[in-house]
Design a protein around this motif. Structure first.
Motif, PDB file in Angstrom:
ATOM      1  N   GLY A 215     -12.593  -3.357   3.925  1.00 34.29           N
ATOM      2  CA  GLY A 215     -13.998  -3.104   4.180  1.00 34.29           C
ATOM      3  C   GLY A 215     -14.855  -4.344   4.198  1.00 34.29           C
ATOM      4  O   GLY A 215     -16.064  -4.285   3.918  1.00 34.29           O
ATOM      5  N   ILE A 216     -14.244  -5.504   4.522  1.00 33.29           N
ATOM      6  CA  ILE A 216     -14.992  -6.751   4.628  1.00 33.29           C
ATOM      7  C   ILE A 216     -14.652  -7.404   5.964  1.00 33.29           C
ATOM      8  O   ILE A 216     -13.729  -6.977   6.669  1.00 33.29           O
ATOM      9  N   SER A 217     -15.385  -8.449   6.318  1.00 28.08           N
ATOM     10  CA  SER A 217     -15.124  -9.142   7.573  1.00 28.08           C
ATOM     11  C   SER A 217     -13.906 -10.036   7.453  1.00 28.08           C
ATOM     12  O   SER A 217     -13.495 -10.419   6.348  1.00 28.08           O
ATOM     13  N   ARG A 218     -13.325 -10.361   8.600  1.00 27.81           N
ATOM     14  CA  ARG A 218     -12.172 -11.259   8.613  1.00 27.81           C
ATOM     15  C   ARG A 218     -12.529 -12.616   8.005  1.00 27.81           C
ATOM     16  O   ARG A 218     -11.746 -13.199   7.242  1.00 27.81           O
ATOM     17  N   SER A 219     -13.723 -13.134   8.317  1.00 27.23           N
ATOM     18  CA  SER A 219     -14.136 -14.438   7.790  1.00 27.23           C
ATOM     19  C   SER A 219     -14.314 -14.394   6.279  1.00 27.23           C
ATOM     20  O   SER A 219     -13.968 -15.358   5.574  1.00 27.23           O
ATOM     21  N   HIS A 220     -14.831 -13.265   5.763  1.00 28.70           N
ATOM     22  CA  HIS A 220     -14.984 -13.113   4.315  1.00 28.70           C
ATOM     23  C   HIS A 220     -13.617 -13.073   3.642  1.00 28.70           C
ATOM     24  O   HIS A 220     -13.400 -13.699   2.593  1.00 28.70           O
ATOM     25  N   LEU A 221     -12.673 -12.351   4.227  1.00 26.42           N
ATOM     26  CA  LEU A 221     -11.321 -12.282   3.681  1.00 26.42           C
ATOM     27  C   LEU A 221     -10.662 -13.652   3.698  1.00 26.42           C
ATOM     28  O   LEU A 221     -10.033 -14.063   2.716  1.00 26.42           O
ATOM     29  N   THR A 222     -10.807 -14.370   4.806  1.00 28.08           N
ATOM     30  CA  THR A 222     -10.207 -15.703   4.916  1.00 28.08           C
ATOM     31  C   THR A 222     -10.786 -16.648   3.880  1.00 28.08           C
ATOM     32  O   THR A 222     -10.050 -17.401   3.220  1.00 28.08           O
ATOM     33  N   GLY A 223     -12.108 -16.597   3.703  1.00 27.87           N
ATOM     34  CA  GLY A 223     -12.739 -17.451   2.703  1.00 27.87           C
ATOM     35  C   GLY A 223     -12.273 -17.128   1.296  1.00 27.87           C
ATOM     36  O   GLY A 223     -12.024 -18.023   0.484  1.00 27.87           O
ATOM     37  N   SER A 224     -12.143 -15.827   0.996  1.00 26.90           N
ATOM     38  CA  SER A 224     -11.672 -15.410  -0.327  1.00 26.90           C
ATOM     39  C   SER A 224     -10.241 -15.868  -0.567  1.00 26.90           C
ATOM     40  O   SER A 224      -9.888 -16.340  -1.655  1.00 26.90           O
TER      41      SER A 224
END
Length: 307
Positions: A215-224
């Motif tokens: 439930g998050i964006s791809r960029s948010h997941l990558t950053g995490s």
């Protein structure tokens, strides 16, 4: 093809190394033991500058020495331990008058940073205390004792590693307590992604699928992922699939193209190319790899035999 897992056992020095060649249960798991050892250093003994591929913890039993990282030098004595992370250039040196005796353990895994944080280590401060040094020494000695290349000994070594980690955590509980009580959203997202990959790696999944599931964006997941794991989710997915493939190559007689498919690769050529890039050999060569224990009675004996 034969690769050696080296056991060196001599006066003042013992080391069990290259265990990643023989691990069968630990591919793609939270933590995996790579090597361990102990040494009574000679005066002025120096190691480095050197860059490690694994996480390494050195524990000082007695004597003194220095540890240098990122241009800063720390003086250490009995009851202290220093951490080396993958990719960090470090140098350490035994004192000229009172050289240290220390033990070490090298490991990797997608939960490595979580374990290290729980032990009290924080980035920018690579030194912690150890009060139960005798217990830590027993753990290292047990790992060295379980040197034979068997699955039972593999599990015994991991048991000793977990006890070592628990002991260090216990000694530094007050230091780590604050961070243990704080939940970071990035950690939650990464854990959910890792669980998703663990369950679905054999399917044709994309990073967008993982992000959508959480439930998050791809960029948010990558950053995490980069914050918590040091790699992108795509790199983690590829590495996880290849380590699973390596485990299947060792434990089953399935055709290589079937194993490739079982690990999420529809194209066996792409699988072979990626596998060779990671392990330095083809899947066929890896399957035929024989791992033996080579015992030495001199320091660097195992390393010299690989040249």
């Amino acid at each position: 093809m034969v690769r050696k897992v080296g056991l060196t056992d001599s006066v003042g020095f013992a080391c069990l190394e290259d265990l990643q060649l023989s691990n069968s249960y630990m591919w793609g798991t939270a933590i995996s033991l790579d090597y361990c050892g102990r040494e009574d250093c000679i005066k002025g003994w120096k190691f480095g500058p050197y860059v490690r591929e694994s996480y390494v913890i050195h524990m000082v039993k007695k004597g003194k020495g220095t540890f240098t990282i990122a241009g800063k030098t720390y003086e250490l004595g009995p009851g202290q331990a220093f951490i080396i992370r993958p990719g960090e250039e470090t140098t350490y040196r035994a004192d000229d008058d009172d050289p240290w005796s220390y033990m070490w353990v090298g490991f990797h895994g997608y939960r490595a940073e979580d374990f290290i944080e729980a032990m009290g280590y924080v980035k920018g401060s690579p030194i912690i205390k150890i009060e139960q040094m005798d217990t830590c020494a027993e753990c290292i000695n047990k790992m060295l004792e379980y040197s034979q290349i068997t699955r039972i000994n593999e599990v015994k070594r991991m048991s000793a590693l977990m006890l070592l980690f628990a002991t260090i955590m216990e000694d530094n509980a007050s230091d780590a307590q604050e961070s243990d009580n704080i939940e970071y959203p990035s950690k939650i997202y990464v854990k959910a992604a890792v669980d998703f990959i663990t369950e679905k790696y054999m399917n044709k999944i994309k990073i967008d699928d993982i992000a959508d599931f959480i439930g998050i964006s791809r960029s948010h997941l990558t950053g995490s992922f980069k914050k918590e794991m040091g790699v992108s989710p795509q790199e983690y997915l590829i590495n996880f699939r290849l380590e699973k493939a390596a485990s299947l190559l060792r434990s089953s007689k399935e055709q290589i193209n079937i194993i490739a498919y079982q690990c999420g690769y529809e194209d066996s050529l792409s699988f072979s190319k990626a596998f060779k890039q990671k392990f330095g050999m083809s899947p066929k060569s890896f399957r035929n790899l024989e791992v033996e224990l080579e015992t030495n009675d001199a320091k660097f004996g195992h390393e010299a035999s690989k040249l």
